[in-house]
Design a protein around this motif. Structure first.
Motif, PDB file in Angstrom:
ATOM      1  N   LEU A   1      -3.208  -0.741   1.738  1.00 24.61           N
ATOM      2  CA  LEU A   1      -4.414  -0.061   1.277  1.00 24.61           C
ATOM      3  C   LEU A   1      -5.604  -0.366   2.174  1.00 24.61           C
ATOM      4  O   LEU A   1      -6.411   0.520   2.492  1.00 24.61           O
ATOM      5  N   ALA A   2      -5.727  -1.625   2.572  1.00 29.09           N
ATOM      6  CA  ALA A   2      -6.857  -2.027   3.407  1.00 29.09           C
ATOM      7  C   ALA A   2      -6.835  -1.330   4.755  1.00 29.09           C
ATOM      8  O   ALA A   2      -7.882  -0.908   5.277  1.00 29.09           O
ATOM      9  N   PHE A   3      -5.648  -1.190   5.342  1.00 27.67           N
ATOM     10  CA  PHE A   3      -5.538  -0.467   6.610  1.00 27.67           C
ATOM     11  C   PHE A   3      -5.954   0.993   6.430  1.00 27.67           C
ATOM     12  O   PHE A   3      -6.717   1.547   7.225  1.00 27.67           O
ATOM     13  N   GLY A   4      -5.432   1.628   5.377  1.00 25.08           N
ATOM     14  CA  GLY A   4      -5.704   3.039   5.174  1.00 25.08           C
ATOM     15  C   GLY A   4      -7.151   3.333   4.828  1.00 25.08           C
ATOM     16  O   GLY A   4      -7.710   4.345   5.257  1.00 25.08           O
ATOM     17  N   LEU A   5      -7.767   2.426   4.046  1.00 26.35           N
ATOM     18  CA  LEU A   5      -9.135   2.646   3.573  1.00 26.35           C
ATOM     19  C   LEU A   5     -10.178   1.935   4.426  1.00 26.35           C
ATOM     20  O   LEU A   5     -11.377   2.135   4.227  1.00 26.35           O
TER      21      LEU A   5
ATOM     22  N   ARG B   1     -17.754  -2.263  -6.069  1.00 30.33           N
ATOM     23  CA  ARG B   1     -16.549  -1.710  -6.677  1.00 30.33           C
ATOM     24  C   ARG B   1     -15.359  -2.348  -5.976  1.00 30.33           C
ATOM     25  O   ARG B   1     -15.133  -2.105  -4.789  1.00 30.33           O
ATOM     26  N   LEU B   2     -14.618  -3.152  -6.715  1.00 29.76           N
ATOM     27  CA  LEU B   2     -13.559  -3.956  -6.117  1.00 29.76           C
ATOM     28  C   LEU B   2     -12.292  -3.834  -6.944  1.00 29.76           C
ATOM     29  O   LEU B   2     -12.317  -3.958  -8.173  1.00 29.76           O
ATOM     30  N   LEU B   3     -11.175  -3.595  -6.263  1.00 26.88           N
ATOM     31  CA  LEU B   3      -9.869  -3.515  -6.916  1.00 26.88           C
ATOM     32  C   LEU B   3      -9.107  -4.806  -6.642  1.00 26.88           C
ATOM     33  O   LEU B   3      -9.017  -5.249  -5.500  1.00 26.88           O
TER      34      LEU B   3
ATOM     35  N   LEU C   1     -14.049   2.696  -3.267  1.00 20.86           N
ATOM     36  CA  LEU C   1     -14.022   1.236  -3.390  1.00 20.86           C
ATOM     37  C   LEU C   1     -14.766   0.583  -2.234  1.00 20.86           C
ATOM     38  O   LEU C   1     -14.847   1.118  -1.133  1.00 20.86           O
ATOM     39  N   ASP C   2     -15.310  -0.611  -2.496  1.00 18.49           N
ATOM     40  CA  ASP C   2     -16.005  -1.394  -1.466  1.00 18.49           C
ATOM     41  C   ASP C   2     -15.128  -2.491  -0.885  1.00 18.49           C
ATOM     42  O   ASP C   2     -15.354  -2.938   0.240  1.00 18.49           O
ATOM     43  N   ALA C   3     -14.141  -2.946  -1.654  1.00 16.31           N
ATOM     44  CA  ALA C   3     -13.318  -4.070  -1.205  1.00 16.31           C
ATOM     45  C   ALA C   3     -12.077  -4.181  -2.077  1.00 16.31           C
ATOM     46  O   ALA C   3     -11.985  -3.567  -3.151  1.00 16.31           O
TER      47      ALA C   3
ATOM     48  N   THR D   1       8.485 -13.531  -4.100  1.00 19.22           N
ATOM     49  CA  THR D   1       8.631 -12.080  -4.141  1.00 19.22           C
ATOM     50  C   THR D   1       7.347 -11.417  -4.610  1.00 19.22           C
ATOM     51  O   THR D   1       6.896 -10.419  -4.039  1.00 19.22           O
ATOM     52  N   GLY D   2       6.744 -11.955  -5.661  1.00 13.41           N
ATOM     53  CA  GLY D   2       5.512 -11.383  -6.181  1.00 13.41           C
ATOM     54  C   GLY D   2       4.390 -11.401  -5.155  1.00 13.41           C
ATOM     55  O   GLY D   2       3.660 -10.419  -5.000  1.00 13.41           O
ATOM     56  N   LEU D   3       4.233 -12.515  -4.460  1.00 12.50           N
ATOM     57  CA  LEU D   3       3.175 -12.614  -3.449  1.00 12.50           C
ATOM     58  C   LEU D   3       3.415 -11.639  -2.308  1.00 12.50           C
ATOM     59  O   LEU D   3       2.478 -11.021  -1.786  1.00 12.50           O
ATOM     60  N   ARG D   4       4.666 -11.500  -1.922  1.00  9.16           N
ATOM     61  CA  ARG D   4       4.999 -10.596  -0.825  1.00  9.16           C
ATOM     62  C   ARG D   4       4.692  -9.153  -1.207  1.00  9.16           C
ATOM     63  O   ARG D   4       4.145  -8.380  -0.405  1.00  9.16           O
ATOM     64  N   VAL D   5       5.022  -8.779  -2.455  1.00  8.36           N
ATOM     65  CA  VAL D   5       4.750  -7.416  -2.927  1.00  8.36           C
ATOM     66  C   VAL D   5       3.253  -7.135  -2.916  1.00  8.36           C
ATOM     67  O   VAL D   5       2.797  -6.104  -2.399  1.00  8.36           O
ATOM     68  N   THR D   6       2.470  -8.051  -3.477  1.00  5.97           N
ATOM     69  CA  THR D   6       1.025  -7.833  -3.560  1.00  5.97           C
ATOM     70  C   THR D   6       0.374  -7.805  -2.193  1.00  5.97           C
ATOM     71  O   THR D   6      -0.461  -6.942  -1.895  1.00  5.97           O
ATOM     72  N   ALA D   7       0.729  -8.769  -1.346  1.00  4.66           N
ATOM     73  CA  ALA D   7       0.122  -8.819  -0.015  1.00  4.66           C
ATOM     74  C   ALA D   7       0.426  -7.558   0.778  1.00  4.66           C
ATOM     75  O   ALA D   7      -0.447  -7.007   1.465  1.00  4.66           O
ATOM     76  N   GLY D   8       1.668  -7.068   0.679  1.00  2.39           N
ATOM     77  CA  GLY D   8       2.040  -5.853   1.391  1.00  2.39           C
ATOM     78  C   GLY D   8       1.272  -4.636   0.890  1.00  2.39           C
ATOM     79  O   GLY D   8       0.794  -3.812   1.682  1.00  2.39           O
ATOM     80  N   LEU D   9       1.146  -4.523  -0.433  1.00  7.44           N
ATOM     81  CA  LEU D   9       0.422  -3.391  -1.014  1.00  7.44           C
ATOM     82  C   LEU D   9      -1.050  -3.409  -0.605  1.00  7.44           C
ATOM     83  O   LEU D   9      -1.599  -2.396  -0.149  1.00  7.44           O
ATOM     84  N   VAL D  10      -1.684  -4.561  -0.767  1.00 13.00           N
ATOM     85  CA  VAL D  10      -3.117  -4.670  -0.470  1.00 13.00           C
ATOM     86  C   VAL D  10      -3.377  -4.479   1.021  1.00 13.00           C
ATOM     87  O   VAL D  10      -4.348  -3.821   1.419  1.00 13.00           O
ATOM     88  N   GLN D  11      -2.494  -5.013   1.840  1.00 17.52           N
ATOM     89  CA  GLN D  11      -2.670  -4.833   3.279  1.00 17.52           C
ATOM     90  C   GLN D  11      -2.572  -3.363   3.659  1.00 17.52           C
ATOM     91  O   GLN D  11      -3.373  -2.847   4.460  1.00 17.52           O
TER      92      GLN D  11
END
Length: 229
Positions: A82-86, A3-5, A57-59, A70-80
């Motif tokens: 989530l990854a820390f929290g999960l 299960r991957l987002l 989720l698994d990953a 800007t787009g890359l910065r937004v996505t990287a920040g969001l995913v990072q």
């Protein structure tokens, strides 16, 4: 069953995809300036449709670029975040490779694909890949940021499939390159669904990283980004 987002905002159109047991569902946003506030509701929408919680989720995977700063910065920040929290692994997927993956369903044999994406400032993001009908995408050369006039092709295949909006700059691309294109598809852009599929493969190959290692790829040397770690 993985299960991957996956999230991508490297282009004008933002997208989120959920891979669950081999099937992928996606949602999109065509409002580039609202990605920051739209991504979380899009993620929640997908999870609700699948009857899942973030903790199941698994990953995670994201379109790592090259693309919009800007787009890359937004996505990287969001995913990072989530990854820390999960405490989940993250797979960084090349946006250009995802574009090559997007055309596999049109193929009936392994095909060499030349991805050219408009990088603005008179330059192109450039990548070459061997793509099979069953969605194996193998890089043939390092990705690069080049002026259209500096594009070159390796010896060998004379029937590439050109992919991406960079081919709209064909008046600036050498004829020696254009003549190697058997067909050109200019409307292909990065999407989270392809990133989810590629992310699963790369995860199985051991390419997942911890949250603190998440960073986008810009290709321009004068751009730097610091994560939230």
């Amino acid at each position: 069953m993985t299960r991957l987002l996956a999230v991508d905002t490297s282009a004008g159109r933002g997208s989120v995809a959920l891979l669950d047991g081999g099937s992928v569902r996606s949602v999109y946003s065509d409002q580039p300036r609202s990605h920051t506030r739209r991504l979380e509701p899009m993620i929640n929408e997908l999870l609700e449709q699948a009857g899942l919680q973030l903790g199941e989720l698994d990953a995670l995977a994201f379109g790592a670029g090259p693309g919009s700063f800007t787009g890359l910065r937004v996505t990287a920040g969001l995913v990072q975040g989530l990854a820390f929290g999960l405490r989940l692994p993250v797979v960084a997927v090349s946006s250009l490779r995802a574009m090559a993956h997007a055309v596999h369903s049109y193929l009936d044999a392994p095909t060499d694909v030349a991805v050219a994406r408009d990088a603005r400032m008179g330059e192109l993001y450039w990548g070459l890949y061997r793509v099979t009908p069953d969605a194996v995408v193998a890089p043939l050369s390092p990705e690069a940021l080049l002026s259209p006039k500096d594009l070159t092709m390796p010896e060998g295949t004379d029937d590439y499939l050109g992919v991406g909006d960079g081919w709209l700059l064909r008046d600036s691309i050498p004829e020696t390159v254009l003549s190697r294109m058997g067909a050109i598809m200019t409307d292909v852009a990065p999407e989270a669904a392809a990133i989810a599929r590629l992310g699963e493969v790369l995860l199985e190959q051991g390419e997942g990283v911890d949250a603190e290692a998440v960073q986008p790829v810009y290709l321009r040397d004068d751009v730097a980004w610091q994560g939230s770690a």
